[in-house]
Motif scaffolding. Structure first.
Motif, PDB file in Angstrom:
ATOM      1  N   UNK A 113       1.121  -1.257   0.192  1.00 13.46           N
ATOM      2  CA  UNK A 113       0.135   0.162   0.302  1.00 13.46           C
ATOM      3  C   UNK A 113       0.672   1.259  -0.289  1.00 13.46           C
ATOM      4  N   UNK A 114       2.027   1.076   0.748  1.00 11.40           N
ATOM      5  CA  UNK A 114       2.721   2.266   0.338  1.00 11.40           C
ATOM      6  C   UNK A 114       3.164   2.889   0.015  1.00 11.40           C
ATOM      7  N   UNK A 115       3.615   1.561  -1.075  1.00  9.97           N
ATOM      8  CA  UNK A 115       4.771   1.431  -2.306  1.00  9.97           C
ATOM      9  C   UNK A 115       3.327   2.467  -3.170  1.00  9.97           C
ATOM     10  N   UNK A 116       2.251   2.305  -3.588  1.00 10.77           N
ATOM     11  CA  UNK A 116       1.369   2.278  -4.720  1.00 10.77           C
ATOM     12  C   UNK A 116       0.946   3.055  -4.082  1.00 10.77           C
ATOM     13  N   UNK A 117       1.004   4.425  -2.665  1.00  8.47           N
ATOM     14  CA  UNK A 117       0.893   5.597  -2.224  1.00  8.47           C
ATOM     15  C   UNK A 117       2.202   6.449  -2.681  1.00  8.47           C
ATOM     16  N   UNK A 118       3.219   5.952  -2.826  1.00  6.12           N
ATOM     17  CA  UNK A 118       4.563   6.564  -3.101  1.00  6.12           C
ATOM     18  C   UNK A 118       4.687   6.424  -5.064  1.00  6.12           C
ATOM     19  N   UNK A 119       3.986   5.615  -5.721  1.00  6.16           N
ATOM     20  CA  UNK A 119       4.231   5.463  -6.321  1.00  6.16           C
ATOM     21  C   UNK A 119       2.692   6.561  -7.473  1.00  6.16           C
ATOM     22  N   UNK A 120       1.980   6.592  -6.570  1.00  6.83           N
ATOM     23  CA  UNK A 120       0.598   7.835  -7.117  1.00  6.83           C
ATOM     24  C   UNK A 120       1.583   9.675  -7.199  1.00  6.83           C
ATOM     25  N   UNK A 121       2.556   9.607  -5.894  1.00 15.21           N
ATOM     26  CA  UNK A 121       2.790  10.643  -5.810  1.00 15.21           C
ATOM     27  C   UNK A 121       1.872  11.212  -4.788  1.00 15.21           C
ATOM     28  N   UNK A 158       0.484  12.115  -0.642  1.00 12.07           N
ATOM     29  CA  UNK A 158       1.362  11.738   0.644  1.00 12.07           C
ATOM     30  C   UNK A 158       2.599  12.319   0.955  1.00 12.07           C
ATOM     31  N   UNK A 159       3.177  12.383   2.044  1.00 14.65           N
ATOM     32  CA  UNK A 159       4.427  13.414   2.700  1.00 14.65           C
ATOM     33  C   UNK A 159       5.500  12.102   2.053  1.00 14.65           C
ATOM     34  N   UNK A 160       6.154  11.981   1.040  1.00 14.35           N
ATOM     35  CA  UNK A 160       7.236  11.399   0.230  1.00 14.35           C
ATOM     36  C   UNK A 160       8.248  10.747   1.608  1.00 14.35           C
ATOM     37  N   UNK A 161       8.711  11.751   2.053  1.00 10.27           N
ATOM     38  CA  UNK A 161       9.982  11.752   2.825  1.00 10.27           C
ATOM     39  C   UNK A 161       9.472  10.316   4.140  1.00 10.27           C
ATOM     40  N   UNK A 162       8.086  10.864   4.859  1.00  6.66           N
ATOM     41  CA  UNK A 162       7.896  10.205   5.018  1.00  6.66           C
ATOM     42  C   UNK A 162       6.987   8.763   5.019  1.00  6.66           C
ATOM     43  N   UNK A 163       6.966   8.709   4.181  1.00  5.10           N
ATOM     44  CA  UNK A 163       6.488   7.195   4.053  1.00  5.10           C
ATOM     45  C   UNK A 163       6.911   6.441   3.497  1.00  5.10           C
ATOM     46  N   UNK A 196       1.534   4.601  12.799  1.00  3.96           N
ATOM     47  CA  UNK A 196      -0.262   3.859  12.414  1.00  3.96           C
ATOM     48  C   UNK A 196      -1.577   4.586  12.719  1.00  3.96           C
ATOM     49  N   UNK A 197      -1.105   5.557  12.803  1.00  2.00           N
ATOM     50  CA  UNK A 197      -2.542   6.070  12.928  1.00  2.00           C
ATOM     51  C   UNK A 197      -2.449   7.187  11.064  1.00  2.00           C
ATOM     52  N   UNK A 198      -1.381   8.254  10.747  1.00  2.00           N
ATOM     53  CA  UNK A 198      -0.778   8.493   9.946  1.00  2.00           C
ATOM     54  C   UNK A 198      -1.214   7.171   8.676  1.00  2.00           C
ATOM     55  N   UNK A 199      -0.726   6.284   8.539  1.00  2.00           N
ATOM     56  CA  UNK A 199      -1.237   5.486   7.444  1.00  2.00           C
ATOM     57  C   UNK A 199      -2.569   4.630   8.202  1.00  2.00           C
ATOM     58  N   UNK A 200      -3.170   5.047   8.652  1.00  2.00           N
ATOM     59  CA  UNK A 200      -4.873   3.968   8.775  1.00  2.00           C
ATOM     60  C   UNK A 200      -5.414   5.469   8.078  1.00  2.00           C
ATOM     61  N   UNK A 201      -5.027   6.513   7.842  1.00  6.19           N
ATOM     62  CA  UNK A 201      -5.655   7.625   7.414  1.00  6.19           C
ATOM     63  C   UNK A 201      -5.371   8.139   5.635  1.00  6.19           C
ATOM     64  N   UNK A 202      -3.841   7.539   5.467  1.00  6.88           N
ATOM     65  CA  UNK A 202      -4.222   7.566   3.408  1.00  6.88           C
ATOM     66  C   UNK A 202      -4.113   6.584   2.865  1.00  6.88           C
ATOM     67  N   UNK A 203      -4.232   5.479   3.770  1.00 12.68           N
ATOM     68  CA  UNK A 203      -4.254   4.037   3.042  1.00 12.68           C
ATOM     69  C   UNK A 203      -5.655   4.209   2.906  1.00 12.68           C
TER      70      UNK A 203
END
Length: 176
Positions: free
Chosen positions: A8-16, A18-23, A41-48
């Motif tokens: 999921x994080x990799x997909x969010x990064x590919x989409x460009x 969220x906060x790239x550095x944090x991800x 964990x809260x950040x990822x629960x919100x982003x995903x």
């Protein structure tokens, strides 16, 4: 769970998104098997769910990522072609200047042979201006310097050619 989260994080990064550095930091932590803090964990629960919620959006996100990557590849290809063209133009430009300088010096070095042929076309009072380098060299009593310069230029061409031929051959061996 962590493999799904990594994906999921990799997909969010590919989409460009969220906060790239944090991800990227969180991705690195998960890949190394380290635990995430509560705020992470809260950040990822919100982003995903925000960017990867339903299953059908997964297909859309994948298509979007593929489209972006395709556009980036096209852009990089154009940049590479532009850089290669500039390099070729610079290479040709330098050799052209050296070639015309060699012709100019050679023209002046061969004055004694060319002057009788030109005497029918150019008056004797103007013939010295047809060979300006000799005019300057003779003014300073350096007439033989023109011949020496011409010989140096002529001898440099095979040397320069052999260097570029060797570079060309090496580039072909490397590319295979």
């Amino acid at each position: 769970m962590s493999d799904d989260l990594i994906g999921a994080i990799q997909q969010i990064l590919l989409l460009g998104k969220g906060d790239r550095g944090r991800l990227e930091y969180l991705l690195d932590l998960l890949q190394k098997g380290r635990p995430l803090t509560d705020s992470d964990q809260n950040y990822l629960q919100m982003m995903v769910p925000l960017y990867l919620s339903p299953k059908d959006s997964y297909q859309q996100n994948t298509e979007l990522v593929i489209g972006r990557l395709s556009d980036e590849i096209k852009e990089l290809h154009q940049k590479i072609q532009q850089m290669q063209r500039k390099g070729f133009e610079k290479y040709v430009g330098r050799k052209a200047v050296l070639f015309f300088f060699t012709v100019f010096v050679g023209w002046n070095a061969c004055q004694t042979y060319l002057q009788p042929m030109l005497s029918g076309f150019v008056s004797d009072s103007l013939i010295s201006y047809v060979f300006p380098l000799n005019l300057v060299a003779n003014y300073f009593n350096y007439g033989m310097v023109v011949w020496l310069g011409f010989l140096v230029l002529l001898s440099s061409w095979p040397f320069i050619g052999s260097i570029h031929l060797a570079k060309f051959i090496m580039s072909r061996k490397i590319s295979k």
